[in-house]
Motif scaffolding. Structure first.
Motif, short mmCIF file in Angstrom:
data_model
loop_
_atom_site.label_atom_id
_atom_site.label_comp_id
_atom_site.label_asym_id
_atom_site.label_seq_id
_atom_site.Cartn_x
_atom_site.Cartn_y
_atom_site.Cartn_z
N THR A 64 0.83 -1.20 0.00
CA THR A 64 0.00 0.00 0.00
C THR A 64 0.87 1.25 0.00
O THR A 64 1.62 1.50 0.94
N PHE A 65 0.77 2.03 -1.06
CA PHE A 65 1.48 3.32 -1.12
C PHE A 65 0.58 4.35 -0.44
O PHE A 65 -0.56 4.58 -0.86
N THR A 66 1.11 4.95 0.62
CA THR A 66 0.31 5.88 1.42
C THR A 66 1.24 6.92 2.03
O THR A 66 2.45 6.89 1.83
N CYS A 67 0.66 7.87 2.76
CA CYS A 67 1.49 8.93 3.35
C CYS A 67 0.74 9.57 4.53
O CYS A 67 -0.39 9.21 4.83
N ASN A 68 1.39 10.54 5.16
CA ASN A 68 0.80 11.25 6.30
C ASN A 68 -0.11 12.39 5.89
O ASN A 68 -1.07 12.71 6.58
N THR A 69 0.24 13.05 4.78
CA THR A 69 -0.32 14.38 4.49
C THR A 69 -1.54 14.38 3.58
O THR A 69 -2.23 15.39 3.50
N CYS A 70 -1.79 13.30 2.88
CA CYS A 70 -2.94 13.26 1.97
C CYS A 70 -4.23 12.98 2.75
O CYS A 70 -4.31 12.00 3.48
N PRO A 71 -5.25 13.81 2.60
CA PRO A 71 -6.51 13.59 3.32
C PRO A 71 -7.14 12.24 3.01
O PRO A 71 -7.75 11.62 3.88
N GLY A 91 -1.47 -14.73 6.24
CA GLY A 91 -0.39 -14.81 5.28
C GLY A 91 -0.29 -13.65 4.31
O GLY A 91 0.57 -13.67 3.42
N TYR A 92 -1.14 -12.64 4.46
CA TYR A 92 -1.12 -11.47 3.57
C TYR A 92 -0.95 -10.19 4.40
O TYR A 92 -1.91 -9.47 4.65
N PRO A 93 0.28 -9.90 4.83
CA PRO A 93 0.50 -8.68 5.62
C PRO A 93 0.47 -7.42 4.75
O PRO A 93 0.73 -7.47 3.55
N VAL A 94 0.16 -6.31 5.39
CA VAL A 94 0.26 -5.00 4.74
C VAL A 94 1.72 -4.56 4.77
O VAL A 94 2.40 -4.68 5.80
N ILE A 95 2.21 -4.07 3.66
CA ILE A 95 3.51 -3.42 3.57
C ILE A 95 3.24 -2.00 3.09
O ILE A 95 2.90 -1.79 1.92
N ALA A 96 3.33 -1.02 3.98
CA ALA A 96 3.02 0.37 3.62
C ALA A 96 4.29 1.09 3.18
O ALA A 96 5.34 0.96 3.82
N ILE A 97 4.19 1.83 2.09
CA ILE A 97 5.33 2.56 1.53
C ILE A 97 4.95 4.02 1.33
O ILE A 97 3.92 4.32 0.70
N MET A 98 5.77 4.92 1.85
CA MET A 98 5.55 6.36 1.67
C MET A 98 6.39 6.81 0.47
O MET A 98 7.62 6.83 0.54
N PRO A 99 5.75 7.22 -0.65
CA PRO A 99 6.48 7.50 -1.88
C PRO A 99 6.81 8.96 -2.16
O PRO A 99 7.51 9.26 -3.13
N ASN A 100 6.31 9.88 -1.36
CA ASN A 100 6.43 11.31 -1.70
C ASN A 100 7.85 11.86 -1.52
O ASN A 100 8.62 11.39 -0.68
N ASN A 101 8.15 12.89 -2.30
CA ASN A 101 9.37 13.67 -2.13
C ASN A 101 9.21 14.51 -0.87
O ASN A 101 8.35 15.39 -0.80
N THR A 102 10.03 14.27 0.14
CA THR A 102 9.85 14.95 1.42
C THR A 102 10.34 16.40 1.39
O THR A 102 10.06 17.16 2.32
N ASP A 103 11.06 16.79 0.34
CA ASP A 103 11.38 18.21 0.18
C ASP A 103 10.13 18.98 -0.20
O ASP A 103 9.95 20.14 0.19
N VAL A 104 9.26 18.33 -0.94
CA VAL A 104 7.98 18.93 -1.34
C VAL A 104 6.96 18.80 -0.21
O VAL A 104 6.18 19.71 0.04
#
Length: 206
Positions: A64-71, A91-104
């Motif tokens: 799951t691609f997700t982040c802190n700042t998106c509503p 057997g199907y865990p969530v793997i969360a990935i934050m993809p955003n450019n943190t400078d932005v």
């Protein structure tokens, strides 16, 4: 005052339209259904590097691609937590990935990710795609954007791409649980009926 109300209404309509509209440039050029996803090694909020190959007993993954700042991502956080609680033991865990450019988006930096994960009680790894090399391979364009992978002899095969469900506003009003339906089918040894849906969320910041 009336002009202000009209302006706010107009902006609301624009935001709603943009949320549900995907431009050609935003369409992912990454994995399609049936492709084998490459493994990756990304830093978790605890400082450790995490790869899919670390999960020896997993049957697959809810990446799951997700982040802190998106509503939209925030609205889905509890549902993502519930997905992990329900399916990680199966057997199907969530793997969360934050993809955003943190400078932005400084609110998505590693310290902010740690704070958010702690306050929400995340039960899954929350990885940072610091160099923004992983999300393009997947073809993720939104937060949240889900890719369900099934572990096979050939590798982790993509079985579903898209949204978590059909109602980002209200979990109690969901009528189609896309991710749950897909994982349930895989656990039952069946084919996923709806393999692709449109991810609704904020564009990934580059």
């Amino acid at each position: 005052m009336k002009k202000l109300v009209k302006l706010v209404s107009a902006l609301t309509v624009v935001l709603l339209i943009s949320a549900f509209t995907v431009n050609k440039e935003e369409l992912g050029e990454g994995y399609k259904i049936g492709d084998i996803a490459e493994d990756f090694s990304l830093k978790n909020i605890d400082g450790k590097m995490v790869s899919l190959s670390d999960y020896k007993d997993a049957k697959g993954f809810i990446v799951t691609f997700t982040c802190n700042t998106c509503p939209y991502a925030v609205l889905y956080e509890d549902r993502i937590i519930n997905l992990d609680k329900k399916y990680a033991p199966k057997g199907y865990p969530v793997i969360a990935i934050m993809p955003n450019n943190t400078d932005v988006k400084p609110g998505d930096n590693l310290e902010a990710m740690k704070s958010r994960a702690q306050s929400k009680g995340f039960t899954f790894p929350y990885l940072i795609d610091k160099n923004q090399t992983v999300y393009p391979k997947f073809g993720a364009t939104k937060t949240p954007h889900v890719f369900i992978l099934k572990k096979t002899d050939e590798g982790n095969q993509v079985k579903y791409i898209g949204a978590i469900d059909d109602n980002y506003k209200d979990a109690s009003a969901v009528s189609a649980k896309y991710v749950e339906n897909a994982v349930d089918a895989l656990l039952d040894g069946k084919e996923v009926e709806q393999t692709v849906t449109k991810a609704i969320g904020c564009s990934i910041k580059v």
